[in-house]
Write an enzyme that holds these catalytic residues in place. Sequence first.
Site, PDB file in Angstrom:
ATOM      1  N   LYS A 189       0.952  -1.126  -0.073  1.00 28.67           N
ATOM      2  CA  LYS A 189       0.205   0.188   0.013  1.00 28.67           C
ATOM      3  C   LYS A 189       0.936   1.214   0.107  1.00 28.67           C
ATOM      4  O   LYS A 189       1.370   1.587   1.088  1.00 28.67           O
ATOM      5  CB  LYS A 189      -0.926  -0.142   0.996  1.00 28.67           C
ATOM      6  CG  LYS A 189      -2.150   0.853   1.019  1.00 28.67           C
ATOM      7  CD  LYS A 189      -2.356   2.029   1.388  1.00 28.67           C
ATOM      8  CE  LYS A 189      -1.884   3.020   2.635  1.00 28.67           C
ATOM      9  NZ  LYS A 189      -1.651   4.257   1.958  1.00 28.67           N
ATOM     10  N   GLY A 242       7.021   4.920   8.089  1.00 26.02           N
ATOM     11  CA  GLY A 242       6.353   6.113   8.287  1.00 26.02           C
ATOM     12  C   GLY A 242       6.461   6.829   9.862  1.00 26.02           C
ATOM     13  O   GLY A 242       7.230   6.458  10.289  1.00 26.02           O
ATOM     14  N   SER A 243       5.293   7.443  10.031  1.00 23.69           N
ATOM     15  CA  SER A 243       5.458   8.250  11.413  1.00 23.69           C
ATOM     16  C   SER A 243       5.353   7.265  12.421  1.00 23.69           C
ATOM     17  O   SER A 243       4.651   6.210  12.434  1.00 23.69           O
ATOM     18  CB  SER A 243       4.331   9.265  11.303  1.00 23.69           C
ATOM     19  OG  SER A 243       3.121   8.561  11.342  1.00 23.69           O
ATOM     20  N   THR A 244       6.163   7.677  13.375  1.00 25.97           N
ATOM     21  CA  THR A 244       5.834   7.002  14.733  1.00 25.97           C
ATOM     22  C   THR A 244       4.323   6.538  15.278  1.00 25.97           C
ATOM     23  O   THR A 244       4.208   5.450  15.687  1.00 25.97           O
ATOM     24  CB  THR A 244       6.865   7.689  15.887  1.00 25.97           C
ATOM     25  OG1 THR A 244       8.144   7.545  15.547  1.00 25.97           O
ATOM     26  CG2 THR A 244       6.728   7.074  17.303  1.00 25.97           C
ATOM     27  N   GLY A 247       3.117   4.181  13.213  1.00 27.82           N
ATOM     28  CA  GLY A 247       3.870   2.934  13.467  1.00 27.82           C
ATOM     29  C   GLY A 247       3.011   2.043  14.712  1.00 27.82           C
ATOM     30  O   GLY A 247       2.758   0.845  14.883  1.00 27.82           O
ATOM     31  N   GLU A 265       9.648   0.938  10.775  1.00 32.31           N
ATOM     32  CA  GLU A 265      11.006   2.197  10.472  1.00 32.31           C
ATOM     33  C   GLU A 265      10.260   3.448  10.597  1.00 32.31           C
ATOM     34  O   GLU A 265       9.249   3.809   9.737  1.00 32.31           O
ATOM     35  CB  GLU A 265      11.367   1.934   9.136  1.00 32.31           C
ATOM     36  CG  GLU A 265      12.069   0.480   8.721  1.00 32.31           C
ATOM     37  CD  GLU A 265      13.514   0.522   9.290  1.00 32.31           C
ATOM     38  OE1 GLU A 265      13.967   1.510   9.931  1.00 32.31           O
ATOM     39  OE2 GLU A 265      14.014  -0.427   9.058  1.00 32.31           O
ATOM     40  N   CYS A 299      13.736  10.879   6.852  1.00 31.00           N
ATOM     41  CA  CYS A 299      13.457  10.197   8.241  1.00 31.00           C
ATOM     42  C   CYS A 299      14.717  10.451   9.303  1.00 31.00           C
ATOM     43  O   CYS A 299      14.942  10.870  10.449  1.00 31.00           O
ATOM     44  CB  CYS A 299      13.210   8.772   8.313  1.00 31.00           C
ATOM     45  SG  CYS A 299      14.415   7.779   7.346  1.00 31.00           S
ATOM     46  N   GLU A 397       9.808  15.740  15.430  1.00 31.74           N
ATOM     47  CA  GLU A 397      10.341  15.700  14.036  1.00 31.74           C
ATOM     48  C   GLU A 397       9.445  16.705  13.226  1.00 31.74           C
ATOM     49  O   GLU A 397       8.279  16.635  13.399  1.00 31.74           O
ATOM     50  CB  GLU A 397      10.078  14.343  13.575  1.00 31.74           C
ATOM     51  CG  GLU A 397      10.479  14.066  12.261  1.00 31.74           C
ATOM     52  CD  GLU A 397      10.133  12.590  11.656  1.00 31.74           C
ATOM     53  OE1 GLU A 397       9.112  12.235  11.871  1.00 31.74           O
ATOM     54  OE2 GLU A 397      10.956  11.951  11.027  1.00 31.74           O
TER      55      GLU A 397
HETATM   56  P1  NAD Z   1       2.725   8.268   7.632  1.00 33.44           P
HETATM   57  O1  NAD Z   1       2.838   7.568   9.070  1.00 33.44           O
HETATM   58  O2  NAD Z   1       1.454   9.469   7.899  1.00 33.44           O
HETATM   59  O3  NAD Z   1       2.044   7.459   6.579  1.00 33.44           O
HETATM   60  C1  NAD Z   1       3.134   6.485   6.077  1.00 33.44           C
HETATM   61  C2  NAD Z   1       1.934   5.405   5.515  1.00 33.44           C
HETATM   62  O4  NAD Z   1       1.154   4.845   6.650  1.00 33.44           O
HETATM   63  C3  NAD Z   1       1.277   5.874   4.348  1.00 33.44           C
HETATM   64  O5  NAD Z   1       1.160   4.771   3.379  1.00 33.44           O
HETATM   65  C4  NAD Z   1      -0.225   6.098   5.166  1.00 33.44           C
HETATM   66  O6  NAD Z   1      -1.305   6.094   4.092  1.00 33.44           O
HETATM   67  C5  NAD Z   1      -0.354   4.879   5.895  1.00 33.44           C
HETATM   68  N1  NAD Z   1      -1.183   5.328   7.081  1.00 33.44           N
HETATM   69  C6  NAD Z   1      -1.403   6.638   7.695  1.00 33.44           C
HETATM   70  N2  NAD Z   1      -2.141   6.637   8.621  1.00 33.44           N
HETATM   71  C7  NAD Z   1      -2.838   4.992   8.661  1.00 33.44           C
HETATM   72  C8  NAD Z   1      -3.603   4.511   9.551  1.00 33.44           C
HETATM   73  N3  NAD Z   1      -4.373   5.197  10.427  1.00 33.44           N
HETATM   74  N4  NAD Z   1      -3.558   3.245   9.386  1.00 33.44           N
HETATM   75  C9  NAD Z   1      -2.757   2.623   8.577  1.00 33.44           C
HETATM   76  N5  NAD Z   1      -1.930   2.977   7.552  1.00 33.44           N
HETATM   77  C10 NAD Z   1      -1.725   4.390   7.915  1.00 33.44           C
HETATM   78  O7  NAD Z   1       3.968   8.931   7.212  1.00 33.44           O
HETATM   79  P2  NAD Z   1       4.389   9.944   6.152  1.00 33.44           P
HETATM   80  O8  NAD Z   1       4.036  11.359   6.550  1.00 33.44           O
HETATM   81  O9  NAD Z   1       3.986   9.214   4.768  1.00 33.44           O
HETATM   82  O10 NAD Z   1       5.933   9.792   6.134  1.00 33.44           O
HETATM   83  C11 NAD Z   1       6.847  10.602   6.877  1.00 33.44           C
HETATM   84  C12 NAD Z   1       7.140   9.775   8.220  1.00 33.44           C
HETATM   85  O11 NAD Z   1       7.789   8.684   7.751  1.00 33.44           O
HETATM   86  C13 NAD Z   1       8.254  10.483   9.144  1.00 33.44           C
HETATM   87  O12 NAD Z   1       7.825  10.452  10.471  1.00 33.44           O
HETATM   88  C14 NAD Z   1       9.381   9.807   8.800  1.00 33.44           C
HETATM   89  O13 NAD Z   1      10.340   9.925   9.603  1.00 33.44           O
HETATM   90  C15 NAD Z   1       9.068   8.636   8.476  1.00 33.44           C
HETATM   91  N6  NAD Z   1      10.166   7.650   7.623  1.00 33.44           N
HETATM   92  C16 NAD Z   1      10.998   6.942   8.442  1.00 33.44           C
HETATM   93  C17 NAD Z   1      11.855   6.373   7.610  1.00 33.44           C
HETATM   94  C18 NAD Z   1      12.740   5.235   8.299  1.00 33.44           C
HETATM   95  O14 NAD Z   1      13.031   4.534   7.721  1.00 33.44           O
HETATM   96  N7  NAD Z   1      12.877   5.305   9.737  1.00 33.44           N
HETATM   97  C19 NAD Z   1      11.865   6.185   6.332  1.00 33.44           C
HETATM   98  C20 NAD Z   1      11.226   7.340   5.558  1.00 33.44           C
HETATM   99  C21 NAD Z   1      10.194   7.856   6.475  1.00 33.44           C
END
Ligand code: NAD
Length: 493
Positions: A189, A242-244, A247, A265, A299, A397
């Site tokens: 996804k 994605g975001s903490t 996660g 991650e 990130c 962040e």
């Molecule tokens: P996000 O957490 O908003 O979204 C990431 C993914 O999760 C997207 O596909 C989104 O559709 C999905 N998502 C969002 N809400 C959800 C829910 N309620 N249930 C299930 N899935 C859901 O993050 P973002 O804004 O897309 O990306 C930025 C974040 O990603 C930052 O916090 C960044 O640090 C992190 N990031 C981490 C790494 C790493 O390797 N540690 C790498 C890149 C980005």
Amino acid sequence: MFTHAEWKARAAALKLRNQCWIDGAFVPSLSGARFETVNPATGAVITDVARGGAEDIDRAVKVARRAFEDRRWSGKTPGERKEVLLKLAALIRENVPELALLDTLDMGKLIKDSSTVDAPGSAYFFQWHAEAIDKIYDEIAPTGGRDLAMVRRIPLGVIGAVVPWNFPLDMATWKLAPALAMGNSVVLKPAEQSPLSALRLAELAAEAGLPDGVLNVVPGYGQDAGQALGRHPDVDCLVFTGSTGVGKLFQRYAGESNMKQVWLETGGKSPNLIFAAADLDKAAEMAAFGIFFNQGEVCSANSRMLVHADVADEMVARMEARARAIVPGDPLDPASTLGSLVDRAHTDTVMGFVEAGKREARLVCGGERVSLNGSDAFVQPTIFVGASQEARIVREEIFGPVLSIQTFRDEEEAVAMANASVYGLAASVWTRDLSRALSLSDRLNAGTVSVNTVDALSAMTPFGGIKQSGFGRDLSIHSFDKYSALKTVWIKY
Ligand code: NAD
């Protein structure tokens, strides 16, 4: 490298894939719902995309399960899987301009970067994992007697992958390459802001010979398609970048459904420690890269600079000069030095931090939102000095081109400041003192400590965090751990 005009012409001529990719074919979502994906650098709608929901996720998981159980991919030898994935790497290389354009149009990153870093990187990561997979041996345990105990590494089954928008193609690749090499089936996804490159990648994988149903891509929103994947009872493992905050939701989804494995991650607030005896020129050059590359939407961005008080003024002046030389521009222009943020909503969030910073610290440069070509999703490279450890711009962040510079007096204070974070993704140290470098690499709480560089990363080294930056590792031979289980087979003879 193409000219600005050539990139624009290529962008206009793109054929866009905008349906779900399930069982080797593009299909509409079952509800028929669609959502718009917008170019943040112009505000223009690129296309509308099938909006996958729980029913589409269920369909994709069933297809992936069937593909796994009938062994059309999992039953191939590692060498056979290698050949297919090497072909995919070659196809990605043939299509670098197209894949780079899809990411640039979707989320505003510079074409200069997507065509030289992201898309070639994706090809290399597939190649690396493909080449590794037929060099991993199973084990025989030292039981002795008339026993043969084999420890075999087996694929897990159906992997759900949920990825962000900051490196759309590469974040998907970091999950797909080891998952597929190991013989799993995957339902991916992509982020709703950037679904286009993942759909093209799936089509290229089919062209490379990946059997139908092994890789499925369901675009859609997090709260519906993402959540449905996280809660699906027949997904064996969910890998997330994605975001903490999100996660943590995936841990809950797993606990409330089938206790699937979850690997995260997540976010970061990485410190960059500059000691007095460092090469300050090089440190400033790399620190500017570390925070302003990809508009700071990284990130592991070095968003906190901790500098020794003796060289603080000098360092701030160097950073200011570098920040002022980076100006927002059209991402499709190879001469541009900073692209747009991913969308207006995220720009509002980043500007909220900038406004907080203006109250919490002294603004050195930047601090303004910029309008360009009909879009106001651009933010100047911004530097603050003198914020306290409690300031929001130091603790949270931001995920934008915003740097906070603070000073320290000695190593103890530097370590305490660096480690005072809920995150632990990356850290950097600048010093010519080898024993200090080694001792700090022990003491800094981070998945990666870079010395005399920033954000060191390669296919050969594991990448990931500790604390609330997550757990599990992408890249390197260790990435296969997430996509496999150990099975003991004990034979008496
Ligand atoms: P996000 O957490 O908003 O979204 C990431 C993914 O999760 C997207 O596909 C989104 O559709 C999905 N998502 C969002 N809400 C959800 C829910 N309620 N249930 C299930 N899935 C859901 O993050 P973002 O804004 O897309 O990306 C930025 C974040 O990603 C930052 O916090 C960044 O640090 C992190 N990031 C981490 C790494 C790493 O390797 N540690 C790498 C890149 C980005």
